[in-house]
Scaffold this motif. Structure first.
Motif, short mmCIF file in Angstrom:
data_model
loop_
_atom_site.label_atom_id
_atom_site.label_comp_id
_atom_site.label_asym_id
_atom_site.label_seq_id
_atom_site.Cartn_x
_atom_site.Cartn_y
_atom_site.Cartn_z
N GLN A 1 43.42 32.18 47.03
CA GLN A 1 42.70 31.20 46.20
C GLN A 1 43.12 31.23 44.72
O GLN A 1 42.29 31.33 43.82
N SER A 2 44.40 31.10 44.47
CA SER A 2 44.90 31.16 43.09
C SER A 2 44.34 30.03 42.22
O SER A 2 44.27 30.18 40.99
N GLN A 3 43.95 28.93 42.82
CA GLN A 3 43.53 27.76 42.03
C GLN A 3 42.17 27.93 41.37
O GLN A 3 41.82 27.17 40.47
N ILE A 4 41.39 28.94 41.80
CA ILE A 4 40.05 29.11 41.23
C ILE A 4 39.86 30.50 40.63
O ILE A 4 38.75 31.01 40.55
N ASN A 5 40.96 31.11 40.17
CA ASN A 5 40.88 32.41 39.52
C ASN A 5 41.41 32.33 38.10
O ASN A 5 42.16 31.42 37.76
N ASP A 6 41.03 33.31 37.28
CA ASP A 6 41.54 33.36 35.91
C ASP A 6 43.06 33.52 35.90
O ASP A 6 43.76 32.88 35.12
N VAL A 7 43.56 34.39 36.77
CA VAL A 7 45.00 34.61 36.92
C VAL A 7 45.33 34.53 38.40
O VAL A 7 44.74 35.25 39.21
N GLY A 8 46.24 33.66 38.77
CA GLY A 8 46.69 33.56 40.14
C GLY A 8 48.21 33.67 40.20
O GLY A 8 48.91 32.87 39.59
N LEU A 9 48.71 34.69 40.88
CA LEU A 9 50.15 34.86 41.06
C LEU A 9 50.50 34.49 42.49
O LEU A 9 49.95 35.05 43.45
N VAL A 10 51.40 33.52 42.64
CA VAL A 10 51.78 32.99 43.95
C VAL A 10 53.29 33.09 44.12
O VAL A 10 54.04 33.15 43.13
N PRO A 11 53.80 33.11 45.35
CA PRO A 11 55.22 33.41 45.57
C PRO A 11 56.16 32.31 45.07
O PRO A 11 55.86 31.12 45.13
N ALA A 12 57.29 32.77 44.57
CA ALA A 12 58.34 31.88 44.07
C ALA A 12 59.66 32.62 44.20
O ALA A 12 59.71 33.83 44.46
N LYS A 13 60.76 31.88 43.99
CA LYS A 13 62.07 32.53 43.92
C LYS A 13 62.90 31.85 42.84
O LYS A 13 62.65 30.69 42.48
N LYS A 14 63.84 32.58 42.31
CA LYS A 14 64.67 32.05 41.22
C LYS A 14 66.03 32.73 41.25
O LYS A 14 66.14 33.94 41.55
N GLU A 15 67.05 31.95 40.95
CA GLU A 15 68.39 32.51 40.87
C GLU A 15 68.60 33.08 39.47
O GLU A 15 68.52 32.35 38.47
N ILE A 16 68.86 34.36 39.38
CA ILE A 16 69.09 35.05 38.11
C ILE A 16 70.40 35.84 38.22
O ILE A 16 70.55 36.67 39.12
N ASP A 17 71.33 35.52 37.33
CA ASP A 17 72.65 36.19 37.33
C ASP A 17 73.31 36.09 38.70
O ASP A 17 73.89 37.07 39.21
N LEU A 55 34.87 28.56 39.04
CA LEU A 55 33.83 27.69 39.60
C LEU A 55 32.58 27.74 38.72
O LEU A 55 32.67 27.59 37.52
N SER A 56 31.41 27.94 39.31
CA SER A 56 30.13 27.95 38.60
C SER A 56 29.95 26.65 37.83
O SER A 56 30.48 25.61 38.21
N ASP A 57 29.18 26.68 36.75
CA ASP A 57 29.06 25.50 35.90
C ASP A 57 30.39 25.28 35.19
O ASP A 57 31.03 26.22 34.73
N GLY A 58 30.83 24.04 35.09
CA GLY A 58 32.12 23.76 34.46
C GLY A 58 33.30 24.21 35.29
O GLY A 58 34.19 24.89 34.78
N PRO A 59 33.38 23.86 36.59
CA PRO A 59 34.50 24.30 37.43
C PRO A 59 35.82 23.70 36.95
O PRO A 59 35.86 22.58 36.42
N ARG A 60 36.90 24.46 37.13
CA ARG A 60 38.22 24.03 36.67
C ARG A 60 39.29 24.58 37.60
O ARG A 60 39.28 25.76 37.93
N MET A 61 40.22 23.72 38.01
CA MET A 61 41.39 24.18 38.75
C MET A 61 42.37 24.81 37.77
O MET A 61 42.56 24.31 36.65
N ALA A 62 43.01 25.88 38.19
CA ALA A 62 43.93 26.61 37.31
C ALA A 62 45.14 25.75 36.94
O ALA A 62 45.58 24.88 37.70
N SER A 63 45.69 26.03 35.76
CA SER A 63 46.87 25.33 35.26
C SER A 63 48.13 26.13 35.57
O SER A 63 48.14 27.36 35.50
N ASN A 64 49.21 25.43 35.90
CA ASN A 64 50.48 26.09 36.17
C ASN A 64 51.13 26.56 34.88
O ASN A 64 51.03 25.91 33.83
N VAL A 65 51.81 27.70 34.96
CA VAL A 65 52.53 28.27 33.83
C VAL A 65 54.03 28.16 34.11
O VAL A 65 54.48 28.42 35.22
#
Length: 566
Positions: free
Chosen positions: A202-218, A233-243
């Motif tokens: 549930q990364s979308q409703i947490n303060d910090v959500g780390l989800v799998p990714a891959k990247k080509e480096i060197d 959630l609670s009062d003022g619910p918000r979906m997390a923003s992507n970084v």
């Protein structure tokens, strides 16, 4: 500063751990504890994982389980501690204080914790010692610090994961636990980490959500994480923003530390109602907040790579093949998360009896649990165990998706009773409603107040407790009163690629009207649903006015109540 911040300035919250040992050794009552340490001690005791109950002189104690992962030995100790300590006194009903669960039960939470009620202060040191012997803790299970770190309960088991993130979960949890520098944040700080493509954590409703990714480096493709910040959630619910960052697994601790540092330095410590990190992200804007995190991070954060999340599952009930040949895991359905401590201990012993040496007990965010590493030839025998009959891996759709918070049985904030109601309703709905064959689960979440501990905003059907006054003076409850328990009634929530918070379609619905209203809704849903259309999607497609009209067809006072006592 608000009152809670003043309490934390008077004494560092982690100091309460040593003080609690003294309270227990001296056998102090709640009144004597307050005389010695002041009223702020009840707030600071949250850092020991302890909340005061509605009932005087008793605590709820929360056990942290990072990623939901328990060894069978740990799970057995948790169950046995519930049997030994989570018992109500005769004046509160003793063994008969709850007609559904009796006594000595525990609750699996939506944050993969374990909660136990009726804990006496004098029993806490003994319980802590038993916990320490097997590597468990309650420290920072509550309070304004990093809470239990979530993860996929099937980490290392399913072939839909990119990599096993449990070691990262453990490292982040170890960093924050008993770390005085980050144990006093403006508000609770919730982290989730997964290598699973289904975002079970549930990364979308947490303060910090780390989800799998891959990247080509060197010239080399590396697995790591993308980050989502500022959900809740609670009062003022918000979906997390992507970084826009790619985080290598070995940098996950430092990234989470940098986010906590940002929150610590510039988060609001005045208005308790808007102190959560999601408000800070919203106020600054995601880009400015990301910039502030980068300024405080000591490792390189290259731009994001290729995201690997494909959707949201959040359900592991049933018998499933593991990616290890010949092994399966079994997800057991615990309606509203509550079960006897003896039953949980039995499940732990069954994991040892029927599983391999790597067998484990895993807690899920939908309040269910898994037993893992079971050879295929042992699964049938496992399912004959007594606990497996009560917590079936093959439940009805409503039972499978039923989530309930603590409710007014113990919680000072809850307006209505939830645990017993959730279990009874789920089973009654499974009997009364024929759900379409292609619908495996209906997520029905019940919170006793607006605090969202049961996560109603992300459910197919969400409830939020209210006290309701029936407008028709001739309408009364069994006691002849026109003030009844009721709830706001929401429809259409979900996480994943089509994430959206539900709409509160109707407010102040008397509790007795809910099941008839749901019967009417599902009659029309079965007639109108498109192929493979889930219930939440149908609710979004149908106008709220029409949903209300369908509910009003029930022979029940669906719309004849108003919120009372606000």
């Amino acid at each position: 500063m608000n009152t809670v911040e003043q309490h934390k300035q008077e004494k560092h919250p982690l100091d309460v751990i040593e003080d609690l040992q003294e309270y227990a050794d001296e056998g102090l009552s709640f009144e004597e504890i307050e005389e010695r340490a002041g009223g702020g001690e009840w707030e600071r005791l949250k850092w020991a994982g302890m909340y005061t109950q509605k009932q005087d002189d008793f605590f709820m104690v929360r056990t942290k389980v990072p990623g939901g992962y328990l060894t069978p030995e740990q799970a057995e100790v948790i169950g046995e501690c519930a049997v030994d300590y989570a018992t109500a006194p005769p004046e509160h009903g003793g063994e008969e204080q709850n007609e559904l669960w009796g006594d000595a039960y525990l609750d699996i939470t939506t944050r993969q914790d374990i909660q136990k009620h009726w804990i006496r202060v004098e029993d806490v040191p003994d319980m802590w010692q038993r916990y320490e012997d097997v590597g468990l803790t309650t420290i920072q299970g509550c309070g304004d610090s990093a809470r239990n770190v979530l993860g996929c309960p099937a980490a290392g088991l399913d072939d839909h994961e990119c990599f096993n993130a449990q070691p990262v979960i453990d490292a982040v949890s170890d960093f924050f636990t008993e770390n005085r520098e980050y144990a006093n944040l403006p508000r609770k700080f919730k982290i989730t980490i997964t290598g699973c493509t289904h975002d079970c954590a549930q990364s979308q409703i947490n303060d910090v959500g780390l989800v799998p990714a891959k990247k080509e480096i060197d010239g080399e493709w590396l697995y790591g994480f993308h980050a989502r910040l500022g959900g809740g959630l609670s009062d003022g619910p918000r979906m997390a923003s992507n970084v826009d960052a790619f985080i290598r697994p070995e940098h996950a601790v430092e990234f989470c530390r940098a986010v906590a540092q940002t929150f610590k330095e510039i988060g609001d410590r005045h208005n308790r109602g808007v102190c959560r990190m999601r408000y800070l992200v919203q106020q600054l804007g995601p880009e400015k907040f990301e910039e502030a995190v980068r300024d405080r991070c000591t490792v390189d954060l290259p731009e994001s790579g290729q995201g690997l999340t494909t959707g949201y599952k959040g359900d592991h009930v049933g018998v499933h093949d593991q990616k290890q040949d010949g092994l399966q895991y079994v997800g057991f359905n615990v309606i509203a998360g509550r079960m006897g401590g003896d039953e949980f201990a039995e499940a732990a012993r069954a994991a040892q009896k029927y599983g391999t040496d790597e067998s484990s007990v895993r807690l899920a965010t939908d309040q269910n649990f898994l037993i893992t590493h079971v050879p295929e030839e042992n699964v049938d025998d496992l399912l004959t165990e007594p606990f497996a009959q009560e917590y079936s891996p093959n439940p009805g759709a409503f039972s499978r998706g039923a989530v309930g918070c603590t409710g007014n049985e113990f919680c000072n904030y809850a307006i209505i009773e939830t645990k017993k109601r959730t279990k009874r309703w789920a089973r009654e709905l499974d009997e009364r409603i024929d759900v379409p064959d292609d619908v495996d689960v209906i997520r029905m979440h019940m919170s006793g107040c607006s605090a969202s501990c049961a996560q109603p905003q992300i459910a197919d059907i969400g409830f939020r407790g209210e006290t309701v006054k029936l407008e028709d003076e001739n309408s009364t409850n069994a006691e002849g009163d026109n003030i009844v328990e009721g709830m706001d009634f929401g429809l259409g929530g979900a996480l994943g690629a089509d994430n959206e918070f539900l709409d509160w379609v109707e407010t102040a619905v008397p509790a007795d009207a809910v099941i008839p209203a749901l019967e009417r809704l599902f009659e029309v849903f079965a007639e109108e649903k498109r192929d493979d259309e889930p219930f939440y999607a149908w609710c979004r497609r149908v106008d709220n006015g029409r949903l209300r009209e369908i509910m009003q067809r029930a022979d029940a006072p669906v719309t004849r109540g108003v919120a009372h006592g606000d």
